[in-house]
Design a protein around this motif. Structure first.
Motif, mmCIF file in Angstrom:
data_model
loop_
_atom_site.group_PDB
_atom_site.id
_atom_site.type_symbol
_atom_site.label_atom_id
_atom_site.label_comp_id
_atom_site.label_asym_id
_atom_site.label_seq_id
_atom_site.Cartn_x
_atom_site.Cartn_y
_atom_site.Cartn_z
ATOM 1 N N LEU A 30 22.631 -61.896 -10.658
ATOM 2 C CA LEU A 30 23.424 -63.107 -10.425
ATOM 3 C C LEU A 30 22.479 -64.295 -10.505
ATOM 4 O O LEU A 30 21.358 -64.226 -9.994
ATOM 5 N N GLY A 31 22.937 -65.358 -11.092
ATOM 6 C CA GLY A 31 22.079 -66.518 -11.163
ATOM 7 C C GLY A 31 22.879 -67.782 -11.354
ATOM 8 O O GLY A 31 24.081 -67.741 -11.652
ATOM 9 N N VAL A 32 22.215 -68.906 -11.157
ATOM 10 C CA VAL A 32 22.823 -70.197 -11.449
ATOM 11 C C VAL A 32 21.788 -70.993 -12.225
ATOM 12 O O VAL A 32 20.619 -71.026 -11.835
ATOM 13 N N ASN A 33 22.196 -71.567 -13.332
ATOM 14 C CA ASN A 33 21.304 -72.451 -14.062
ATOM 15 C C ASN A 33 22.000 -73.769 -14.315
ATOM 16 O O ASN A 33 23.188 -73.808 -14.621
ATOM 17 N N ARG A 34 21.238 -74.810 -14.195
ATOM 18 C CA ARG A 34 21.810 -76.134 -14.388
ATOM 19 C C ARG A 34 21.691 -76.505 -15.856
ATOM 20 O O ARG A 34 20.594 -76.724 -16.368
ATOM 21 N N ASP A 35 22.829 -76.535 -16.540
ATOM 22 C CA ASP A 35 22.831 -76.929 -17.943
ATOM 23 C C ASP A 35 22.736 -78.446 -18.019
ATOM 24 O O ASP A 35 23.399 -79.151 -17.248
ATOM 25 N N PRO A 36 21.901 -78.964 -18.925
ATOM 26 C CA PRO A 36 21.747 -80.428 -18.977
ATOM 27 C C PRO A 36 23.055 -81.162 -19.258
ATOM 28 O O PRO A 36 23.228 -82.297 -18.821
ATOM 29 N N ASN A 37 23.982 -80.535 -19.979
ATOM 30 C CA ASN A 37 25.280 -81.181 -20.212
ATOM 31 C C ASN A 37 26.276 -80.896 -19.111
ATOM 32 O O ASN A 37 27.006 -81.772 -18.673
ATOM 33 N N TRP A 38 26.375 -79.653 -18.743
ATOM 34 C CA TRP A 38 27.536 -79.204 -17.994
ATOM 35 C C TRP A 38 27.268 -78.945 -16.523
ATOM 36 O O TRP A 38 28.163 -78.531 -15.794
#
Lengths: 724, 724
Positions: B602-610
């Protein structure tokens, strides 16, 4: 063998059952035939009329002024055998039977009539197409004995004004779909040669027609629609012949899915068979699968236009006058498994001098509308194609107006002639007919779908690579010669199911599994002594032909130390007896546990159509959750085994993976080759082989066979076999 | 917010830069506009001519007889800002700028001009489309300010004679591709409403046009071509609005692949962004992705023809007059993820009475040519559609001749009107124009590709299911309220990288991971004592913000008994120091090993757009060999989390698998919901969260968090951010 040339190239044709009522099929067929400038003679044969559609009609094939080469039968099913007999006696050497009501009917009567038809044809050595066929068209001869509306002259000319180079032929078990290929390719400037719809294939099969056309040597690309393959060996021979000749077979195998199979079984006498097996055979023989008309026609257009000029690899140069369309094409290329690499500096420099400031030469090369207006499409395509980094060129054009292409024509023609690499055209606008003509004339395939365009290029690259591999002589040299006599003797003496203890010596005769690992014991004390003598923990496995699935039965104990061996022995035996109280137990096999590695499943299953197929799958989860396996007919050489591994979705697992070193794929490939040879040698004797799992260790450290099972092929009652 | 209605629905239009030379773009645009019966007034504006194409020309927008609603600018880039200013002063409220030479140019000058243009538009609150646009077409108003050859009256009428019900609009960043949708849909009887090509989107974005058209309420289906999304939040709002209104968005996102992205970046000012992120957003908002013109047009045709009549499930009835074509369609259905179940007995009985002996009612229903000639297509389709086992009907027809369909028309119309289930038509022959018209008129979509037909039906079933799920109120009730204050304080106080020991308390404030498992120790003796006190073997992990990848550093020891804890402690510390000599080490975490289960990432990544996207992947091998992960924006409710799991190719691993009981997906879903809420609350503060692995135990036994890492978002220099 009957002479198919008499069927496809008759000088005189009798149409038996011809009628003047062109609303009915019996009238339509003659109408369609007469609408084309066929140079031979057509005789209507009718029991009731003396004149049909303005022509003198004859009451029997026996009464014709001269013998007919071909009889076209469109009469009720119950009269067909009798009429065929009459044809045979009259010296007719070929017949196409459009009547239905044979094996495709439920019940026995139709099947019996079809049998009688086959016997009659054999007696007179007649080339018979059908029954339940929609006829055929020999376009080169303008001969169209069919009632298909697609072949009526009112539907358009048989040949385009300016055909793309080369010719395409269709062989289809389904009548409607067969002629639909022709119909739907209108506007693509394809020259069709033969369209044959084979119906129930009582006598001549798809493979026979294919073989005859390959001998004729005039067809460059084949479109096949198969519901089944009647004689697998014949199909494989014809497919090999096509591959050697470099004539691509583009095949739709319908009935791939469960509802599809159900439908095939119900509407014809055909049994669709397992699609996985068909796919294995296709991939092995370089047969290209198509999924839809448009996809297959795109493939035909690509192969025909490019001829022998197939891409040497998957690296594409894309050039475009529309930025957005170029992006879309680059996406389509990558999606189809092609590459779009940055171009080399020399090529970029040569392009850059022609670009306005907002163009780019990187790849996709955006030559911009301005650049293209100045220089034309051809020149940019030529520059891109010169790059040593590309194997083919995708040119994005707008073909809605032809004037611009017309101006560019001399350069387009020069490039089409001189380029050593295939150049494809994709138009994002609706092309005008004239634009298609211009581009086709200059030797380019024109596509309207970006994905179809990219997929076609990919298929051409794959076809070339596969062909080069398959036509190379097989590399069998490195395998030690198997001890066939020993293996055959052991196999003959064995029970129907060979559990590991019995399977290993047989396999070892083919060099598989090395010396038999482990020892069969018959007491707890013996188990303990054996386990203690081992350097690694032991596995204990009950050996019984009656318990082929030991693990599910609890008849296996893993990771057992010397201390634990006694208890484990008792435990697995008890479990086996609970599971199968009457099982005959040979003993308990005590083996050292295999050192760790990648888990692989190897197996052989005898397909009822295609014989033994080698199966390989990687890793327990990958096989079981995703069904990630690949199949091939046996035997396989090293290159074939390696290619089979490469087809696995999870193939990366065998490389350097999760910190582990690369696996010993050489050893795995060797094992696959040996197993495939073994399976080929006993194609009729063995139903199933399971090596599950095989542990593949790090490079240089070989493989461990952890389990083995052989199931012999049982002769079955004929009744059962027919329903298979 | 400027008024887009002034742009799309002007009463007066000034064409600035208009010319009489119709070979150039400045002449073509006026020529195209004048070729259509637009009811408003068109003023040519020219500095050099007093008459243009036979019309009085004006030297400036300031000199017009009345103020123009819309100015169309096709003048060199360097004059655009000045001209826009003049328009603003003259009271013009909208402009479409076809000039190029702005941010799509390399260098600073174009970008600066685009900035000035944006500022001017803002000052006068003008609705501006472009620059670098190819214009637009308001087909309902017959207004076509564009030089696209597709919109010239010579290319054909703007509307088909008998359009399919409903209207479709196109919004495209690419000019050529935008109008190509219109062009290529000719022959499909689609009524287009708006085609807008947005170019560089200096002022109005795709989302603005979409929003305005949704408010207008006349467009039923949208075709979008995106290179990027300028304002993600705006796009998501518009997509939600479309979903609520039941107006499907069919989107081609180009630049999905690395070469595609490279090309987008070079030919416009756009940054294509990660496609995985776009796909996550699309799937979350019910946006339907299309890969090619034909696929997208098929989707539009299907949705338009069926309106609100979407399939309630994936079970299809197939009826056919050609056995082979029915098989092919059944295959296509299954390939597209649809089902073709055996029909129920009552339905079969009702069909059987109409079938000849060689027909079948099983499904596909082979009604045979004879059956169809007797009863027509409509009646069989009606009978099949009545089965409670099907959600839609696929009718295989031959539409090459229209006469037969013409006869069937009354029944076709009745069925089209009365059927509660969607009925699709696929023709395997090339359809005549009249056939298309007849079927479309009766309310059916007609497809020429079997796969396209099946894929469209599948997309419609998915759209309905997704819409029903997304429009249901979110089920957040079961999560205990997080302690936001505590989490925020801990996060604010923490270092940029929170290793497990620091991350766990923060996550625990959101109910994630329960009580912190394990204990931080600072000596070998402490490690031993802690390990001895545990019921299970221990894991020892060095805790340091400077060593986020502990395993690769050798700073983790697994399966350690009390006896081994001292040595393990020294070993991991030594490895950590070797790996990062200057790392600040917090201590060593001693935890009990998790009991076995299925491994999940499980992970969370911060997309530069979204912004933050939740990622889930199953099993080490599945993730690493196949990249089998699914993404969604946060927060997610339970149904959303469950749907995300369902998107994994290897989802079967979570069920009863390899003898193991089903996994506790309820607990996993709960964890995903909690994590997504946490990620949403700190969308701007957190760059990355990794829970890798999470062990999912058998149903009812919950999950174990085996590791956790949080990386805070670092403020970056503005320069760097722009290049992102």
């Amino acid at each position: 063998m009957p002479d198919i040339a008499k069927l496809l190239w008759p000088k005189t044709v009798a149409v038996v059952g011809a009628s003047s009522d062109t609303k009915g099929l019996r009238g339509r067929i003659l109408e369609v035939m007469l609408s084309h400038p066929y140079a031979g003679t057509i005789y209507p044969v009718s029991r009731s009329a003396t004149e049909v559609q303005g022509r003198k009609a004859y009451c029997s094939v026996a009464e014709l002024p001269g013998p007919a080469d071909l009889a076209v039968l469109i009469i009720p099913a119950e009269f067909v055998v009798e009429e065929l007999e009459r044809c045979g006696r009259a010296g007719v050497k070929a017949a196409v039977i459009l009547s239905s009501g044979f094996a495709e009917e439920p019940g026995e009567a139709g099947t019996r009539m079809q049998e009688a038809l086959r016997a009659t044809a054999a007696r007179y050595d007649m080339a018979v197409c059908g029954p339940n066929s929609e006829g055929f068209a020999n376009i080169a001869a303008a001969l169209c004995p069919t009632f298909s509306p697609a072949m009526d002259v009112s539907a358009g000319p048989l040949l385009p004004k300016r055909p793309l180079g080369g010719q395409v032929s269709v062989i289809s078990q389904s009548g409607g779909l067969g002629f639909a290929f022709f119909d739907r390719a209108r506007g693509r400037n394809l020259a069709f040669r033969h369209i044959v719809t084979t119906g129930n294939e009582a006598v001549l099969e798809t493979s026979d027609f294919l073989d005859a056309m390959l001998d004729e040597g005039k067809t460059d690309v084949y479109l096949l629609l198969l519901e089944d393959v009647k004689t697998p060996a014949k199909f494989r021979r014809a497919a090999d012949k096509a591959l050697k000749a470099g004539k691509p077979l583009i095949v739709a195998k319908i009935g791939q899915t469960e509802p599809g199979r159900r439908a095939v079984a119900s509407h014809t006498a055909a049994l669709a068979g397992s699609h996985a097996a068909y796919r294995a055979i296709f991939q092995h023989h370089g047969v290209i699968e198509g999924r839809d008309f448009d996809e297959m026609i795109d493939l035909a257009v690509g192969f025909l236009a490019c001829g022998k000029k197939l891409p040497a690899g998957k690296r594409m140069g894309v050039c475009t006058s529309s930025g957005g369309a170029g992006v879309w094409m680059a996406d389509a290329c990558v999606r189809a498994g092609l590459e779009v690499p940055m171009l080399d500096d020399a090529t970029r420099k040569a392009i850059d001098v022609h670009l306005p400031s907002y163009g780019t030469s990187q790849n996709p090369v955006d030559s911009t509308a301005q650049g293209v207006h100045k220089l034309g499409y051809a020149e940019f395509a030529r520059l891109v194609g010169q790059s040593p980094l590309v194997d083919g060129v995708m040119v994005v054009v707008t073909a809605r107006r032809s004037a611009f292409l017309e101006n560019d024509l001399p350069k387009l023609q020069a490039l089409g002639r001189d380029s050593k690499k295939p150049v494809f055209m994709w138009t994002y606008t609706l092309p005008s007919d004239r634009s298609v003509e211009i581009l086709n004339e200059a030797g380019y395939p024109l596509f309207t779908g970006a994905l179809g365009c990219a997929r076609t290029m990919r298929a051409m690259a794959d076809y070339r690579a596969l062909r080069e591999r398959l036509l190379r002589p097989a590399e069998m040299h490195s395998i030690p010669a198997p001890d066939r006599a020993a293996a055959r003797a052991m196999l003959a003496a064995a029970a129907p199911v060979l559990c590991e203890w019995h399977a290993r010596p047989v396999l070892a005769a083919y060099g598989i599994g090395g010396n038999t690992a482990g020892q069969l014991v018959h007491s707890a004390a013996e188990a303990e002594a054996t386990a203690r003598a081992m350097a690694r923990p032991a596995a204990l496995k009950v050996q019984s032909a009656d318990i082929p699935h030991k693990t599910e039965a609890g008849a296996v104990a893993l990771n057992i130390s010397g201390d634990g061996a006694r208890a484990a022995y008792e435990r697995v035996l008890a479990a086996a007896k609970r599971h199968a109280p009457h099982a005959r137990i040979d003993g308990v096999l005590v083996q050292p546990m295999a050192p760790p590695g990648r888990e692989v499943i190897l197996g052989v299953n005898r397909d009822p159509n295609w014989g033994p197929l080698l199966m390989v799958g990687l890793g327990g989860v990958l096989v079981e959750a995703l069904g990630d396996v690949a199949l091939a007919p046996v035997p396989l050489d090293h290159a074939g085994a390696r290619a089979l591994l490469g087809r696995l979705k999870g193939a990366a697992v065998l490389g350097a993976f999760r910190g582990a070193p690369p696996a010993d794929t050489d050893a795995l490939v060797e094992l696959m080759v040996q197993l495939s040879l073994f399976a080929a040698d006993y194609a009729d004797e063995i139903a199933e082989i399971d090596l599950n799992p095989v542990i593949v260790h790090a490079k240089g450290q070989g493989v461990s066979l952890v389990d083995a099972l052989i199931v012999k092929q049982q002769p079955r009652p004929a009744q059962h076999r027919a329903a298979e």
